[in-house]
Structure formats: structure tokens, C-alpha cells
Design a protein around this motif. Structure first.
Motif, PDB file in Angstrom:
ATOM      1  N   ILE A   1       0.841  -1.202   0.000  1.00  0.00           N
ATOM      2  CA  ILE A   1       0.000   0.000   0.000  1.00  0.00           C
ATOM      3  C   ILE A   1       0.873   1.249   0.000  1.00  0.00           C
ATOM      4  O   ILE A   1       0.629   2.199  -0.751  1.00  0.00           O
ATOM      5  N   ARG A   2       1.908   1.247   0.836  1.00  0.00           N
ATOM      6  CA  ARG A   2       2.817   2.402   0.873  1.00  0.00           C
ATOM      7  C   ARG A   2       3.445   2.638  -0.497  1.00  0.00           C
ATOM      8  O   ARG A   2       3.611   3.778  -0.939  1.00  0.00           O
ATOM      9  N   ASN A   3       3.757   1.566  -1.188  1.00  0.00           N
ATOM     10  CA  ASN A   3       4.373   1.656  -2.508  1.00  0.00           C
ATOM     11  C   ASN A   3       3.442   2.287  -3.543  1.00  0.00           C
ATOM     12  O   ASN A   3       3.896   2.831  -4.544  1.00  0.00           O
ATOM     13  N   ALA A   4       2.124   2.201  -3.284  1.00  0.00           N
ATOM     14  CA  ALA A   4       1.133   2.692  -4.245  1.00  0.00           C
ATOM     15  C   ALA A   4       0.733   4.144  -4.022  1.00  0.00           C
ATOM     16  O   ALA A   4      -0.028   4.706  -4.827  1.00  0.00           O
ATOM     17  N   LEU A   5       1.226   4.777  -2.969  1.00  0.00           N
ATOM     18  CA  LEU A   5       0.722   6.106  -2.608  1.00  0.00           C
ATOM     19  C   LEU A   5       0.986   7.160  -3.669  1.00  0.00           C
ATOM     20  O   LEU A   5       0.204   8.103  -3.825  1.00  0.00           O
ATOM     21  N   THR A   6       2.068   7.029  -4.410  1.00  0.00           N
ATOM     22  CA  THR A   6       2.367   8.050  -5.416  1.00  0.00           C
ATOM     23  C   THR A   6       1.338   8.062  -6.542  1.00  0.00           C
ATOM     24  O   THR A   6       1.256   9.048  -7.287  1.00  0.00           O
ATOM     25  N   LEU A   7       0.549   6.997  -6.672  1.00  0.00           N
ATOM     26  CA  LEU A   7      -0.468   6.924  -7.713  1.00  0.00           C
ATOM     27  C   LEU A   7      -1.832   7.419  -7.230  1.00  0.00           C
ATOM     28  O   LEU A   7      -2.761   7.542  -8.033  1.00  0.00           O
ATOM     29  N   MET A   8      -1.950   7.724  -5.935  1.00  0.00           N
ATOM     30  CA  MET A   8      -3.228   8.184  -5.401  1.00  0.00           C
ATOM     31  C   MET A   8      -3.525   9.612  -5.844  1.00  0.00           C
ATOM     32  O   MET A   8      -2.615  10.430  -5.988  1.00  0.00           O
ATOM     33  N   GLN A   9      -4.814   9.902  -6.033  1.00  0.00           N
ATOM     34  CA  GLN A   9      -5.243  11.231  -6.439  1.00  0.00           C
ATOM     35  C   GLN A   9      -6.183  11.874  -5.413  1.00  0.00           C
ATOM     36  O   GLN A   9      -6.691  12.959  -5.646  1.00  0.00           O
ATOM     37  N   SER A  10      -6.431  11.188  -4.300  1.00  0.00           N
ATOM     38  CA  SER A  10      -7.318  11.718  -3.262  1.00  0.00           C
ATOM     39  C   SER A  10      -6.651  11.553  -1.910  1.00  0.00           C
ATOM     40  O   SER A  10      -5.515  11.087  -1.818  1.00  0.00           O
ATOM     41  N   ASP A  11      -7.348  11.929  -0.841  1.00  0.00           N
ATOM     42  CA  ASP A  11      -6.740  11.859   0.487  1.00  0.00           C
ATOM     43  C   ASP A  11      -7.164  10.610   1.255  1.00  0.00           C
ATOM     44  O   ASP A  11      -6.947  10.513   2.470  1.00  0.00           O
ATOM     45  N   ALA A  12      -7.774   9.641   0.564  1.00  0.00           N
ATOM     46  CA  ALA A  12      -8.151   8.388   1.213  1.00  0.00           C
ATOM     47  C   ALA A  12      -8.038   7.248   0.212  1.00  0.00           C
ATOM     48  O   ALA A  12      -8.132   7.459  -1.006  1.00  0.00           O
ATOM     49  N   ALA A  13      -7.834   6.042   0.719  1.00  0.00           N
ATOM     50  CA  ALA A  13      -7.728   4.852  -0.119  1.00  0.00           C
ATOM     51  C   ALA A  13      -8.773   3.831   0.292  1.00  0.00           C
ATOM     52  O   ALA A  13      -8.982   3.593   1.490  1.00  0.00           O
ATOM     53  N   LEU A  14      -9.445   3.250  -0.690  1.00  0.00           N
ATOM     54  CA  LEU A  14     -10.301   2.088  -0.479  1.00  0.00           C
ATOM     55  C   LEU A  14      -9.451   0.873  -0.804  1.00  0.00           C
ATOM     56  O   LEU A  14      -9.107   0.641  -1.965  1.00  0.00           O
ATOM     57  N   ILE A  15      -9.077   0.113   0.213  1.00  0.00           N
ATOM     58  CA  ILE A  15      -8.131  -0.996   0.059  1.00  0.00           C
ATOM     59  C   ILE A  15      -8.901  -2.313   0.048  1.00  0.00           C
ATOM     60  O   ILE A  15      -9.752  -2.558   0.905  1.00  0.00           O
ATOM     61  N   MET A  16      -8.602  -3.163  -0.935  1.00  0.00           N
ATOM     62  CA  MET A  16      -9.290  -4.443  -1.090  1.00  0.00           C
ATOM     63  C   MET A  16      -8.259  -5.540  -1.330  1.00  0.00           C
ATOM     64  O   MET A  16      -7.227  -5.310  -1.955  1.00  0.00           O
ATOM     65  N   ASN A  17      -8.569  -6.736  -0.847  1.00  0.00           N
ATOM     66  CA  ASN A  17      -7.749  -7.896  -1.164  1.00  0.00           C
ATOM     67  C   ASN A  17      -8.164  -8.464  -2.515  1.00  0.00           C
ATOM     68  O   ASN A  17      -9.359  -8.564  -2.811  1.00  0.00           O
ATOM     69  N   GLY A  18      -7.187  -8.865  -3.301  1.00  0.00           N
ATOM     70  CA  GLY A  18      -7.470  -9.363  -4.643  1.00  0.00           C
ATOM     71  C   GLY A  18      -7.901 -10.804  -4.699  1.00  0.00           C
ATOM     72  O   GLY A  18      -8.018 -11.368  -5.801  1.00  0.00           O
ATOM     73  N   ASP A  19      -8.167 -11.416  -3.532  1.00  0.00           N
ATOM     74  CA  ASP A  19      -8.615 -12.803  -3.520  1.00  0.00           C
ATOM     75  C   ASP A  19      -9.850 -13.020  -2.663  1.00  0.00           C
ATOM     76  O   ASP A  19     -10.142 -14.139  -2.242  1.00  0.00           O
ATOM     77  N   SER A  20     -10.599 -11.936  -2.386  1.00  0.00           N
ATOM     78  CA  SER A  20     -11.823 -12.083  -1.598  1.00  0.00           C
ATOM     79  C   SER A  20     -12.875 -11.088  -2.062  1.00  0.00           C
ATOM     80  O   SER A  20     -12.550 -10.034  -2.632  1.00  0.00           O
ATOM     81  N   TYR A  21     -14.136 -11.440  -1.822  1.00  0.00           N
ATOM     82  CA  TYR A  21     -15.256 -10.612  -2.261  1.00  0.00           C
ATOM     83  C   TYR A  21     -16.279 -10.513  -1.138  1.00  0.00           C
ATOM     84  O   TYR A  21     -16.667 -11.528  -0.534  1.00  0.00           O
ATOM     85  N   THR A  22     -16.722  -9.302  -0.856  1.00  0.00           N
ATOM     86  CA  THR A  22     -17.820  -9.045   0.074  1.00  0.00           C
ATOM     87  C   THR A  22     -18.734  -8.019  -0.579  1.00  0.00           C
ATOM     88  O   THR A  22     -18.269  -6.974  -1.045  1.00  0.00           O
ATOM     89  N   ASP A  23     -20.006  -8.300  -0.625  1.00  0.00           N
ATOM     90  CA  ASP A  23     -20.957  -7.418  -1.307  1.00  0.00           C
ATOM     91  C   ASP A  23     -21.333  -6.246  -0.404  1.00  0.00           C
ATOM     92  O   ASP A  23     -22.477  -6.084  -0.017  1.00  0.00           O
ATOM     93  N   VAL A  24     -20.356  -5.436  -0.073  1.00  0.00           N
ATOM     94  CA  VAL A  24     -20.589  -4.267   0.772  1.00  0.00           C
ATOM     95  C   VAL A  24     -20.778  -3.053  -0.123  1.00  0.00           C
ATOM     96  O   VAL A  24     -20.194  -2.963  -1.208  1.00  0.00           O
ATOM     97  N   ASN A  25     -21.599  -2.110   0.323  1.00  0.00           N
ATOM     98  CA  ASN A  25     -21.858  -0.895  -0.426  1.00  0.00           C
ATOM     99  C   ASN A  25     -20.755   0.123  -0.133  1.00  0.00           C
ATOM    100  O   ASN A  25     -20.679   0.662   0.974  1.00  0.00           O
ATOM    101  N   SER A  26     -19.904   0.367  -1.107  1.00  0.00           N
ATOM    102  CA  SER A  26     -18.769   1.269  -0.903  1.00  0.00           C
ATOM    103  C   SER A  26     -19.211   2.696  -0.605  1.00  0.00           C
ATOM    104  O   SER A  26     -18.533   3.421   0.125  1.00  0.00           O
ATOM    105  N   ARG A  27     -20.346   3.106  -1.162  1.00  0.00           N
ATOM    106  CA  ARG A  27     -20.842   4.464  -0.892  1.00  0.00           C
ATOM    107  C   ARG A  27     -21.189   4.617   0.593  1.00  0.00           C
ATOM    108  O   ARG A  27     -20.855   5.623   1.219  1.00  0.00           O
ATOM    109  N   GLU A  28     -21.877   3.600   1.145  1.00  0.00           N
ATOM    110  CA  GLU A  28     -22.243   3.657   2.561  1.00  0.00           C
ATOM    111  C   GLU A  28     -21.004   3.569   3.448  1.00  0.00           C
ATOM    112  O   GLU A  28     -20.920   4.238   4.478  1.00  0.00           O
TER     113      GLU A  28
END
Length: 250
Positions: A92-119
């Protein structure tokens, strides 16, 4: 939504427990039906209003880059490449230079949860949290991280891969974090988000919150779970608006 939080998907791990199924391919490309797992996450992000995603890649990164390119399923894709394994926190630290906002939505690439990201994002902002963790009901698994949570939603403690007793919830592996706390992570050094950074931030008194979701976390980390995911995710996040080829080259 893309201006409020940058999605970062962690898909750099070697996935050794799934090698009997995937061979040398990364877990994020493991097939659910005819689709690579990442396609399900991409469609989820697009459905929630995102138009850009950062992939934190490492092991067999070229396979992921060649499969998706710079755009797929309505998302522009940026790649954060780790040359040596950095752990979840280091990736995650390695990816910060690519961020364009002041927060990150972090997800694992091997799991899925049907959560509402807006909420999730709205709750994160209302609470002025430093970190929000999606928490789902415990389901008997002993090899997943868990949380203990106060009635007001504050996280009281983290436990990794222990038998759950009392009122505890599973960590679904989906987080929103302020960029400012992610910038505190030492660059270029392997570190675990779950076992090192979360407890450290708790000790430091940062505002860590749980976002309760009544659904389940479906992961493909082992052959048995991968088999179960085939049925559970067969029709999840199907892209109805365009074909893969059209979405990739739009």
C-alpha cells in the motif's frame, strides 16, 4: 466517488496454498467460471461509481498487466509494482504516489464481500475516522483476522488467526484509510497491515472504526474455498453493459 477515495487492490501475493488449482498464475487471475477473479472486483467498483483503480502487483505481475492492460470494464488501471515482496502494508505504501485523493479504499485481490462502498465511505467521513474496517459475522474460520468492537463502533482490538470467543467479527479485508496515516509507513520495508500496522495505530490512539456488514466474506485462498466460491460467485457482478473486449478498448 473516484475523487473521494482511490481503490487499491492488493494482488501481489504468490498464493502458494492455491498452487494446485492455479499453477504458477497469481490468485487474482484464478477463474470463477470463465472469468478471472479480478473481473468480479472491477465490476463491483464500477457499479459503485469508480472509474479508476490501482493494482498493487508483484508475483507474476506481467500476466495481470497483459490480461487487463490500462483499461478494462470501464476502469482506468494504474499499476504499482513491488520488485521484492513488501507485505500488505508495504504494498500500500508503494502505491501512494499513484493516489489522487486523500483516502484509499483498500481491497484484497482474492476475496469478495458485497458491501456498499458508498455507505462505507459515508460512514468513514461522518466518523472522521483514520481507518474503517469492514466487519462481517464470524463463521467459524480460524485462519482469518478478527476484530473486537465497542458498541459505538470503535475497534478495541485485532486478532490474527485465532479461535474466536465472545463478541468478535471477521475482518473482511476491505478498508478505507486516510492517506496521511499511510504516509507514516516506512517506504520500501516489508510490513503487515494486519499484524503490525493495525495494532500500532490502535496503540497510538488513532480513530479506528468497524463498518458492520451482515453478509459474508468469500475468499479463494485455499482449494476448498476456491471450489465453494465457484458456486457462490457464479453470477456475481456480471457485466451486463458491454463485452470484455468493448470495455477494455473503450
Amino acid at each position: 466517488m473516484h475523487s473521494a477515495a482511490d481503490p487499491i487492490i492488493l494482488c501481489g501475493g504468490a498464493g502458494t496454498r492455491l498452487r494446485s488449482v492455479t499453477g504458477e498464475a497469481p490468485k487474482s487471475l484464478a477463474r470463477i467460471g470463465k472469468r478471472p477473479f479480478l473481473e468480479i472486483l472491477f465490476n463491483q467498483l464500477r457499479r459503485h461509481g469508480f472509474d479508476r483503480v490501482i493494482l498493487a502487483v508483484g508475483y507474476q505481475k506481467d500476466l495481470i498487466l497483459s490480461h487487463f492492460g490500462e483499461q478494462a470494464f470501464g476502469l482506468r488501471i494504474a499499476y504499482s509494482v513491488e520488485l521484492t515482496p513488501l507485505g500488505t502494508g508495504g504494498a500500500i505504501r508503494n502505491a501512494l504516489t499513484l493516489m489522487q485523493s486523500d483516502a484509499a479504499l483498500i481491497m484484497n485481490g482474492d476475496s469478495y464481500t458485497d458491501v456498499n462502498s458508498r455507505e462505507l465511505l459515508a460512514d468513514f467521513q461522518r466518523a472522521n475516522a483514520d481507518l474503517s474496517v469492514v466487519a462481517v459475522p464470524a463463521d467459524g474460520r480460524e485462519d482469518c483476522g478478527s476484530l473486537t468492537v465497542d458498541p459505538d463502533g470503535s475497534i478495541r482490538g485485532f486478532r490474527e488467526k485465532q479461535v474466536l470467543t465472545g463478541k468478535a467479527f471477521l475482518n473482511a479485508g476491505i478498508y478505507i484509510a486516510r492517506k496521511r496515516i499511510l504516509e507514516e509507513i516506512a517506504a520500501g520495508i516489508p510490513v503487515s497491515l494486519e499484524t503490525e500496522l493495525f495494532p500500532r495505530w490502535l496503540r497510538e490512539g488513532k480513530n479506528l472504526r468497524a463498518f458492520h456488514h451482515p453478509g459474508e466474506c468469500i475468499d479463494i485462498g485455499t482449494p476448498d474455498r476456491f471450489k465453494n466460491a465457484q458456486m457462490a460467485l457464479a453470477n456475481t457482478e456480471l457485466n451486463q453493459s458491454s463485452t470484455k473486449q468493448e470495455a477494455r478498448h473503450a
